[in-house]
Structures are given as C-alpha cells and as structure tokens.
Design a protein around this motif. Sequence first.
Motif, PDB file in Angstrom:
ATOM      1  N   ARG A  57     -28.223  -8.918  39.454  1.00 17.90           N
ATOM      2  CA  ARG A  57     -27.460  -8.053  38.558  1.00 17.90           C
ATOM      3  C   ARG A  57     -26.475  -7.201  39.362  1.00 17.90           C
ATOM      4  NH1 ARG A  57     -31.858  -9.011  35.754  1.00 17.90           N
ATOM      5  NH2 ARG A  57     -31.132 -10.724  36.952  1.00 17.90           N
ATOM      6  N   VAL A  58     -25.308  -6.982  38.823  1.00 19.23           N
ATOM      7  CA  VAL A  58     -24.341  -6.066  39.426  1.00 19.23           C
ATOM      8  C   VAL A  58     -24.257  -4.775  38.622  1.00 19.23           C
ATOM      9  CG1 VAL A  58     -22.994  -7.863  40.556  1.00 19.23           C
ATOM     10  CG2 VAL A  58     -22.406  -7.172  38.206  1.00 19.23           C
ATOM     11  N   HIS A  59     -24.870  -4.792  37.439  1.00 19.19           N
ATOM     12  CA  HIS A  59     -24.918  -3.583  36.609  1.00 19.19           C
ATOM     13  C   HIS A  59     -26.183  -3.595  35.781  1.00 19.19           C
ATOM     14  CE1 HIS A  59     -23.633  -0.284  33.964  1.00 19.19           C
ATOM     15  NE2 HIS A  59     -24.133  -1.009  32.992  1.00 19.19           N
ATOM     16  N   ALA A  60     -26.819  -2.436  35.684  1.00 23.84           N
ATOM     17  CA  ALA A  60     -27.981  -2.261  34.805  1.00 23.84           C
ATOM     18  C   ALA A  60     -27.898  -0.872  34.221  1.00 23.84           C
ATOM     19  CB  ALA A  60     -29.285  -2.418  35.597  1.00 23.84           C
ATOM     20  N   PHE A 110     -27.384  -5.498  30.998  1.00 26.79           N
ATOM     21  CA  PHE A 110     -27.331  -6.124  32.318  1.00 26.79           C
ATOM     22  C   PHE A 110     -26.017  -6.877  32.440  1.00 26.79           C
ATOM     23  CE2 PHE A 110     -32.090  -7.219  33.387  1.00 26.79           C
ATOM     24  CZ  PHE A 110     -32.275  -5.943  33.888  1.00 26.79           C
TER      25      PHE A 110
ATOM     26  N   CYS C  62     -26.761   1.923  36.893  1.00 25.69           N
ATOM     27  CA  CYS C  62     -26.442   1.720  38.303  1.00 25.69           C
ATOM     28  C   CYS C  62     -25.624   0.445  38.463  1.00 25.69           C
ATOM     29  CB  CYS C  62     -27.733   1.623  39.125  1.00 25.69           C
ATOM     30  SG  CYS C  62     -27.485   1.863  40.913  1.00 25.69           S
ATOM     31  N   ASP C  63     -24.627   0.519  39.365  1.00 23.86           N
ATOM     32  CA  ASP C  63     -23.846  -0.655  39.742  1.00 23.86           C
ATOM     33  C   ASP C  63     -24.213  -1.013  41.176  1.00 23.86           C
ATOM     34  OD1 ASP C  63     -21.878  -1.179  37.446  1.00 23.86           O
ATOM     35  OD2 ASP C  63     -21.746   0.982  37.772  1.00 23.86           O
ATOM     36  N   PHE C  64     -24.409  -2.302  41.416  1.00 18.20           N
ATOM     37  CA  PHE C  64     -24.919  -2.775  42.699  1.00 18.20           C
ATOM     38  C   PHE C  64     -23.857  -3.624  43.381  1.00 18.20           C
ATOM     39  CE2 PHE C  64     -28.109  -2.814  39.308  1.00 18.20           C
ATOM     40  CZ  PHE C  64     -28.914  -1.763  39.718  1.00 18.20           C
TER      41      PHE C  64
END
Lengths: 143, 143, 143, 143
Positions: A57-60, A110, C62-64
Amino acid sequence: MPYEFKMTHRVEWAETDAAGIIHFASYFRYMEVTEHAFFRSLGHSIVSKELGVGFPRVHASCDFTYPLKFEDEVEAHLRVREKKEKSITYEFIFRKVNSEPPIEVARGKFVVVCVARDGNGNMKAVPIPEVIARQIEVAPMDE
Amino acid sequence: MPYEFKMTHRVEWAETDAAGIIHFASYFRYMEVTEHAFFRSLGHSIVSKELGVGFPRVHASCDFTYPLKFEDEVEAHLRVREKKEKSITYEFIFRKVNSEPPIEVARGKFVVVCVARDGNGNMKAVPIPEVIARQIEVAPMDE
Amino acid sequence: MPYEFKMTHRVEWAETDAAGIIHFASYFRYMEVTEHAFFRSLGHSIVSKELGVGFPRVHASCDFTYPLKFEDEVEAHLRVREKKEKSITYEFIFRKVNSEPPIEVARGKFVVVCVARDGNGNMKAVPIPEVIARQIEVAPMDE
Amino acid sequence: MPYEFKMTHRVEWAETDAAGIIHFASYFRYMEVTEHAFFRSLGHSIVSKELGVGFPRVHASCDFTYPLKFEDEVEAHLRVREKKEKSITYEFIFRKVNSEPPIEVARGKFVVVCVARDGNGNMKAVPIPEVIARQIEVAPMDE
C-alpha cells in the motif's frame, strides 16, 4: 465482474485497549485481511508466485465514528473505487453486525500499487497482470 | 564474555487491553526485542547476511505475576541459561521500574535454534557461527 | 510553546512481514507512541486521571514512500497542524536515520478528539482542558 | 460435558515476518482467540458482566515445530487439561489444514486464573463461577 466483497470480523481481546474499546489500528488489519480474502475470492493469492507481483500500500486511511467493544462483530464492505494501470483504490465501509438500524462505525481507504522485484530485489511499479485486471471492476457510485 | 543484557520497555497504549492492563502477549514482544538488542550489543544483527543464519524460536514461555499498566516501565533482564552447539536458551526476568522494593512482574524463556536455508529454502539447524558462539557465555546461577 | 516533538523508532522483527520490509500498520503504532511521548514531554499522560479526559482518534492516515527494513531506525517528527476547542490535528513526517541525504519514508496524520465519559460511560467530546490547550501551539508552515 | 474445542485460523499477512513465515507470537493470539470462542460455545463471554469475573493468564507457553506460511490454515485443538477451584489449564495442538498426513506445527499451554476486582479495583483470585465450572470437564488422556 467483481467490484466488491464483504467479510465479517470479530473484535478480539488483543485488539482492545485500556479504554475498553477497539484499538484504532485493528481496522487497518481488518482492511488488509478483507483485501486478501477478496483476492482469494478471485482465485488468486495477493502474493502469488505465478504472478510474480505484490501489492504494497502507498496510502492507508480510516475515519472512526463509533467505538466497538470486545466480541462485537463488524462487517467490512470492500469496494473497488479506482483501477489504474498500476494501482487500485479500495474503500472499506465498516458496519456493526446485529445493530438495527445498521451502524456505520468506520470508513477506510487503501491505495495499493502493483510491484515486481527488479534484479537487485528492489520493488518497482508494474502493470497489474491481465489475469487480475480483467477480473476487477470499479464499483458503481450508488451510495 | 557477555551472558546478560538489560533493556527497559514502556507499556504502550496498543499493548494494553480492555482489562486496563498490559496484554500478556506484549511480553513475548519485549523478549524478542531484548534478544535482538543483545545481539546488536555483540556487534551483530540477529539476521545478519554475512553470517547467513537465523535464530527462530522453538520454545517460548512466560509466567505473569503482576499486572502492568499503560506507561509503566519494565526492565527486561536477559540471561543466557544454556548454550549448545545449535541452540541457545535465554531467561528473561521482568522488573517494574521505579517500584521500591523492585517488583518482579514476569519471567520468560526462549529456546532459539541456529538455522540456515538449504538449497530449497528450507530451514535446517546448523552450528552457531564461531564468531557468535565465542562471544556468548552461560550466566552464573546466582539467583 | 511546544508545537513539535521528535522520537526515533527502530523497526523490530515483529513489525516486518513476509515481503522482507516493515508492515505498513507499524507506522500507526509509531505515530501513537510518538503522540503519547509528546504528551509526557508536556508533563501529562494522555490518559491522565486528574484531567479525566481521553484523546481517541477520529482519523488516521499515512502515505508510504520507501520500504524500511528490519533494524532500520526512523525518526518520527510530530507537528501540531490544527488546534480546535475539542480536537487536535497532528502531522507526522518519518525520516530514515543515518541516510544521507535524509530520506522521507512516510507521512501520516491523526485527528484526535478530547472526550470525557458521561454518566453511562459513553464518550462525549469536551473542550481540551486549559492546562493542555495552553501548552500546545500550531506549528509554523515552514515546510 | 465439553472438554475440547476446535477452530481454524488462517495465517494473515501482518502475522508473518521477514523470514517469510509466521511470527511465533501469532500462536499466542490464536490460542487466546480459540479460548474465547470455546467460552462462547458454552454460552458465555470470557469477560461476562453477569459473572463479574475475568480469566487472565498466569502462564503461556508454546513449542514450535513447523514454519507456517502466509495463507496457510491451521486448526487449533483446545483441550482442558486441568480444572481447579480457581484456575484452568488448556492445551492447544496446532495442525496444518490440508496436509496429508496431518502435520502438527505447534503445541501450546495456557494457565488462566479466575479473578474478580476487589473494592480498590485490584484483581483477586476467586472460585470459578458454578455456571462455568459445571460445564467444563478435563479431557481424557487419549493422546
């Protein structure tokens, strides 16, 4: 074509905190478990060796509106909100089971990216394999 | 030669449960974190690529005698109890920090086995690398 | 007046997953641990009995952007982004420690609401106690 | 009278670690989830307000013999090993589902004590309520 999936989770003891309610991070776990069950319902594992890709995931994110307690059951309703060449956006609506009228307790999101490993083992965004992409559809905007 | 290591942990909110106290499984986390810090204190990572070995546990246990609460600090006192060719046994004594006299709140044990991957990626017990083995000593039986 | 707080976390083994990297939910844990340490730095516990209030989150995101690995150290930089009568918004910027130039690995947000229990034990939004509110300031928009 | 209970768990992504296998602490979670489901199968919640008691563990242990992977299914077989006035001992045998012949992957134990809160909110061991005690039997020693 599938654009949604429903799965019921129970609030387990280890998922509560000293406020006597569910710890917020439990929802992120439910979201991931539901996403992976959605993939299995399509006949795939989210980390299938045959496909050779993963979906980090790059966003949650999640908004919390009602405090669930130990042993409450909650339905996670996954819907595909966006499907791009290399990413998928899921929305999750959580509703308390056995509440009348139904109570929405949280709503999450997500954004996952399809990645493969390059020669050095680094993850690199790649197109979603056709066998997955053709099975997933964006959900209609009915709610 | 090192046979012990001490590390202080704080009971974080996510580690409590709806009884208002620490969830028992948090101790297993503290034990593992302490073991890995012990290895770093010897100049090694527990999953060092150079050594090519790992140390999965084949046994984990803990006895719980006092209910810690959110933000309590607890000292984990690791001691090497046994060192064999392919395995190490650690004992962990947990004492509440800032309690007078000191309160022992839990006592745990790990048995870890040194493993390497064979050609098929399966884990197989192997002798503890000399560079590790010669640095670790069994603690004296002083308590 | 304080509007920021920094705290370093280490990626522990239990926080990794089978992709060989940090599991995304670990960041939410770091965010909460950092928020609670910020409160302690102001002389308060986030669940202080004297204040009689709690601060559950109504939003977490949150962004990862970078995959941390086991034993990597990451600095969480908390900044107060908004302070209302009954809520606080925090931003968290995560930077990998010992990387040159510094790598931003994730960026998160919490919105927490100040609540008290009513006679039935239900949580109800209330004004942030003066002793807390007067100590917290919104961070300047310098980045 | 019930002396055993079976429940299947799936190894979820967050329960794996960077070794590519299940993290050992996941078993303690499965054990607790199974114990609580056993109580529900008897018509009770483990933290029932009517009964006014709780069952914190004073001992938890597990031996690990086979590395489960992501999405493996494992059956937890709970059996009551001892029933005293104020405590219960459970044994848990974990077997990989869909393996032929069945593979035992882990074996765990809990000792739980029946407690009530005294006037100061402290937990104190008390006899197991009759409504629970008369429903639980010690399992025969057949394996």
